[in-house]
Design a protein around this motif. Structure first.
Motif, short mmCIF file in Angstrom:
data_model
loop_
_atom_site.label_atom_id
_atom_site.label_comp_id
_atom_site.label_asym_id
_atom_site.label_seq_id
_atom_site.Cartn_x
_atom_site.Cartn_y
_atom_site.Cartn_z
N ARG A 52 0.82 -1.21 0.00
CA ARG A 52 0.00 0.00 0.00
C ARG A 52 0.86 1.27 0.00
O ARG A 52 0.48 2.27 -0.62
CB ARG A 52 -0.96 -0.04 1.18
N LEU A 86 1.76 2.31 -3.62
CA LEU A 86 0.75 2.71 -4.60
C LEU A 86 0.93 4.15 -5.08
O LEU A 86 0.90 4.42 -6.29
CB LEU A 86 -0.66 2.53 -4.01
N ASP A 87 1.12 5.07 -4.17
CA ASP A 87 1.26 6.47 -4.56
C ASP A 87 2.55 6.70 -5.35
O ASP A 87 2.59 7.55 -6.25
CB ASP A 87 1.23 7.38 -3.34
N ALA A 128 1.85 5.41 -8.90
CA ALA A 128 0.94 6.33 -9.59
C ALA A 128 1.65 7.65 -9.93
O ALA A 128 1.40 8.24 -10.99
CB ALA A 128 -0.29 6.59 -8.74
N LEU A 134 -7.63 -1.22 -4.20
CA LEU A 134 -6.87 -0.03 -3.80
C LEU A 134 -5.89 0.40 -4.89
O LEU A 134 -5.73 1.59 -5.16
CB LEU A 134 -6.12 -0.31 -2.50
N ALA A 135 -5.21 -0.58 -5.50
CA ALA A 135 -4.26 -0.26 -6.57
C ALA A 135 -4.97 0.38 -7.75
O ALA A 135 -4.49 1.37 -8.34
CB ALA A 135 -3.53 -1.52 -7.01
N ALA A 158 -5.78 3.90 -7.04
CA ALA A 158 -4.61 4.77 -7.04
C ALA A 158 -4.23 5.23 -8.44
O ALA A 158 -3.77 6.37 -8.63
CB ALA A 158 -3.43 4.06 -6.37
N VAL A 159 -4.39 4.35 -9.44
CA VAL A 159 -3.96 4.70 -10.80
C VAL A 159 -5.11 5.19 -11.67
O VAL A 159 -4.89 5.68 -12.78
CB VAL A 159 -3.24 3.53 -11.49
#
Length: 260
Positions: free
Chosen positions: A89, A92-93, A96, A133-134, A137-138
């Motif tokens: 997690r 992820l940022d 992205a 969640l992934a 994020a994108v």
């Protein structure tokens, strides 16, 4: 034909940051990478150096893996690994951000091996949660999360297109639609999948295609797989994306099959 060179498995005689320029010199305008850093959250300097290697080479980054752990050591992703959920997690940022700055929209989320400290049911519930969640994020950068069947990893549970599509179906049921199958024709074939049937049923919905020949995971033409026929069939049935070159070969001969 729009090919994209996987610079994590090809051109490995060169330092990683020199490979995009080498791909460009070999005549390619697109590259893809596995996760190119040691940690889920690399330093700003590391990220800047990677991004500069792409932009200075004048190539487009088409694909990037989320952190998949220690791949040489046998790890195959963090998506369904409870003990490393925070690492995934945290990644992820970063992914992205790189994708947004470089215009990359394909992101491979390797699912992860089965672990002895969790049940398959617990891992699969976490896997769906983390894929959602992934994808979130994108999504703001037009990104698609890719789920890949993989061969050669005994404890990796996603071996066939059906395995992947069952998980993707659960993610779609959560209202998250930007998760798609990564159809690596080498892995599917080695695992005994019916590649012709997978193409006939799902080509229009492939998120990405990667190729290598079998046996050996070498360049096209070194084995027995009808890669050209499979690519042509996928195109006829609606696949419009690039073809990832994800095979093993020496830099000197890696692309000679294209000349032939």
């Amino acid at each position: 034909m729009a090919y994209t060179v996987n610079c994590s498995i090809l051109l490995t005689e060169l330092p990683l940051l020199e490979r995009p320029a080498a791909a460009k010199a070999a005549g390619f305008d697109q590259v893809e990478f596995w996760w190119p850093f040691a940690a889920s959250v690399p330093t700003d300097a590391e990220v800047t150096a990677f991004e500069r290697a792409i932009t200075d080479a004048g190539v487009q980054l088409t694909g990037l893996n989320f952190n998949a752990g220690d791949m040489p050591g046998g790890d195959r992703g963090l998506v369904s690994w409870p003990a490393r959920a925070r690492e995934f997690r945290d990644n992820l940022d970063v992914v992205a951000g790189i994708g947004g700055r470089l215009g990359c929209t394909g992101f491979n989320a390797l699912y992860g091996n089965r672990t002895p400290d969790s049940t398959p049911e617990e891992q699969d519930a976490l896997g769906v949660e983390n894929l959602v969640l992934a994808a979130a994020a994108v999504a703001p950068i037009g990104g698609t999360v890719l789920l890949e069947p993989v061969s050669g990893a005994e404890h990796y549970p996603v071996k066939t297109a059906r395995d992947a599509l069952e998980i993707i179906g659960k993610v779609h049921a959560e209202g998250t639609l930007n998760v798609k199958l990564l159809a690596d024709f080498y892995h599917l074939s080695v695992n005994g999948d019916n590649v012709d049937a997978v193409i006939a049923e799902h080509a229009a919905d492939f998120g990405h295609i990667q190729i290598a020949d079998a046996p050996g995971r070498g360049a096209p033409g070194t084995g027995d797989l009808p890669l050209g026929d499979w690519i042509a069939a996928s195109r006829r049935l609606g696949y419009q994306g690039s073809i990832g070159l994800e095979y093993k070969d020496d830099a000197a001969s890696a692309f000679s099959w294209l000349i032939r």
